[in-house]
Design a protein around this motif. Structure first.
Motif, short mmCIF file in Angstrom:
data_model
loop_
_atom_site.label_atom_id
_atom_site.label_comp_id
_atom_site.label_asym_id
_atom_site.label_seq_id
_atom_site.Cartn_x
_atom_site.Cartn_y
_atom_site.Cartn_z
N ASN A 118 0.84 -1.20 0.00
CA ASN A 118 0.00 0.00 0.00
C ASN A 118 0.87 1.25 0.00
OD1 ASN A 118 -2.65 1.37 0.38
ND2 ASN A 118 -1.69 2.03 2.29
N ILE A 119 0.41 2.28 -0.70
CA ILE A 119 1.04 3.60 -0.68
C ILE A 119 -0.06 4.61 -0.39
CG2 ILE A 119 2.43 5.32 -1.90
CD1 ILE A 119 3.39 3.13 -3.76
N SER A 120 0.17 5.49 0.57
CA SER A 120 -0.84 6.50 0.88
C SER A 120 -0.17 7.82 1.20
CB SER A 120 -1.71 6.05 2.06
OG SER A 120 -0.92 5.78 3.20
N LYS A 157 9.18 12.06 -2.34
CA LYS A 157 8.84 11.87 -3.75
C LYS A 157 8.55 10.40 -4.01
CE LYS A 157 9.98 16.21 -4.60
NZ LYS A 157 8.95 17.24 -4.88
N LEU A 158 7.71 10.15 -5.02
CA LEU A 158 7.34 8.79 -5.40
C LEU A 158 7.53 8.63 -6.91
CD1 LEU A 158 6.04 6.01 -4.76
CD2 LEU A 158 3.81 7.09 -5.16
N LEU A 159 8.38 7.70 -7.30
CA LEU A 159 8.58 7.40 -8.72
C LEU A 159 8.04 6.01 -9.01
CD1 LEU A 159 9.65 7.70 -11.58
CD2 LEU A 159 11.94 7.12 -10.73
N LEU A 160 7.02 5.94 -9.85
CA LEU A 160 6.44 4.67 -10.26
C LEU A 160 7.10 4.22 -11.56
CD1 LEU A 160 2.68 5.46 -9.52
CD2 LEU A 160 4.32 4.24 -8.07
N ALA A 161 7.81 3.11 -11.48
CA ALA A 161 8.51 2.56 -12.65
C ALA A 161 8.28 1.06 -12.72
CB ALA A 161 10.00 2.88 -12.56
N PHE A 196 -1.67 2.16 -8.20
CA PHE A 196 -1.20 3.38 -7.53
C PHE A 196 -1.52 4.66 -8.31
CE2 PHE A 196 2.11 0.22 -5.92
CZ PHE A 196 1.34 -0.11 -4.83
N LEU A 197 -1.42 4.63 -9.63
CA LEU A 197 -1.73 5.83 -10.42
C LEU A 197 -3.18 6.25 -10.23
CD1 LEU A 197 0.18 4.98 -13.70
CD2 LEU A 197 0.58 6.99 -12.29
N LYS A 214 0.84 15.92 -7.40
CA LYS A 214 2.07 16.50 -6.88
C LYS A 214 2.96 15.44 -6.23
CE LYS A 214 3.85 20.24 -3.95
NZ LYS A 214 4.76 20.73 -5.01
N ASN A 215 4.24 15.47 -6.62
CA ASN A 215 5.29 14.60 -6.07
C ASN A 215 5.21 13.15 -6.55
OD1 ASN A 215 6.48 16.72 -4.65
ND2 ASN A 215 5.16 16.38 -2.87
N VAL A 216 4.30 12.85 -7.49
CA VAL A 216 4.24 11.51 -8.10
C VAL A 216 4.80 11.61 -9.52
CG1 VAL A 216 2.78 9.60 -8.84
CG2 VAL A 216 2.24 10.83 -6.74
N TYR A 217 5.80 10.78 -9.80
CA TYR A 217 6.47 10.78 -11.10
C TYR A 217 6.35 9.37 -11.71
CZ TYR A 217 8.78 14.83 -8.90
OH TYR A 217 9.06 16.01 -8.25
N ILE A 218 6.50 9.31 -13.02
CA ILE A 218 6.51 8.00 -13.68
C ILE A 218 7.69 7.93 -14.65
CG2 ILE A 218 4.03 7.60 -13.48
CD1 ILE A 218 3.87 8.33 -16.52
#
Length: 301
Positions: free
Chosen positions: A82-84, A105-109, A236-237, A261-265
């Motif tokens: 989980n991410i919150s 920061k959160l980078l989804l890859a 998550f997205l 904000k602060n979510v990157y891919i």
């Protein structure tokens, strides 16, 4: 509590590249991976300069070994449960073993995964059936092949692309009808189209030999390409309400910043309409890492 500048989900080429860049920028990074990367089923990865033909696991091991030189980069072989949101603009990441990590920061890859309409296709996928001629067309050049594609536009695109590697292939639509115009365009190049439903794929140890149709006909082949549909392996997205267009592509500023904000891919996760190569994903990871480091620098100066 473990506190990081950035949590990166996925240690594929995008996540590894981003971790390396951010590690060299002296950022404290938590990189998570659970070993479900899409290319794990194949025996080699091709087209990456200086690493052409490398085994996917070896590619990852080299990347992780390089990251170990940077003390601010921490690798966790764990599944994120989980991410919150945490406090104002931070995130709290919880893993399946009960650990928690906080990050600015959160980078989804985490990439994308395939869905196939033929049940036993995974018995051959990665050894003799593939989805990208740029990655595996060279090894199948001039051989007797098949293309499995449910949609006419996908079949036509793959046929035109594959024709430069081999002219000996049959298109299988798995029960889906193509237009007369589409079939005629293929027949001009002596490309056969079989619209019967596929009953079974026949072969040994991952290497396909025949495709059995419901009509009883068997199509001989030694390999081929399949056009799957794709999906994102985690929610998550959508959970953070990142903007996604009608084609399933995540809207960004072109540098990896999403509408949240602060979510990157980075990498394949951006779009589910088509996969990406290792080298493109790695380049994207580098580019997005620059964005993350820039934003951290601006915020903390």
């Amino acid at each position: 509590m473990n506190i990081f500048d950035c949590v990166i989900v996925g240690a594929g080429p995008a996540g590894l590249s981003a971790s390396l860049t951010l590690g060299r920028a002296r950022r404290k990074i938590a990189l998570f991976d659970d070993g479900t990367n899409r290319n794990r089923v194949t025996t080699q990865s091709n087209g990456f300069l200086t690493r052409d033909g490398i085994k996917p696991m070896e590619f990852k091991e080299i990347g992780l070994r390089e990251l170990s030189h940077y003390p601010s980069v921490h690798f966790f072989k764990k599944t994120i449960q989980n991410i919150s949101k945490y406090r104002s603009n931070q995130f709290i990441v919880k893993t399946d073993d009960g650990q928690s990590f906080i990050s600015d920061k959160l980078l989804l890859a985490s990439g994308i995964q395939e869905h196939f309409s033929v049940p036993n296709i995974r018995d051959f996928y990665g050894k003799s059936l593939f989805n990208c001629p740029y990655c595996d067309g060279w090894e199948l050049r001039d051989k007797q092949l098949i293309i499995i594609a449910d949609k006419e536009e996908h079949a036509l695109h793959m046929a035109k692309l594959l024709y430069n590697w081999s002219k000996e292939f049959v298109i299988l639509s798995n029960g889906n009808k193509f237009s007369k115009e589409g079939i005629h365009e293929l027949q001009k190049r002596n490309i056969k189209v079989k619209t019967e439903t596929i009953k079974n794929l026949i072969g040994d140890n991952g290497y396909i030999q025949q495709v059995e149709l419901t009509s009883g006909e068997k199509v001989n082949c030694v390999g081929g390409f399949v056009v799957p549909s794709f999906y994102r392996p985690n929610p998550f997205l959508e959970q953070f309400n990142c903007e996604i267009n009608e084609d399933g592509e995540v809207i960004t500023d072109g540098l990896g910043r999403t509408s949240c904000k602060n979510v990157y891919i980075a990498g394949e996760i951006k779009r589910i309409s088509s996969p990406s190569s290792l080298i493109n994903s790695a380049a994207d990871g580098y580019k997005v890492a620059i964005s993350i480091n820039h934003d951290l620098s601006e915020e903390r100066f």
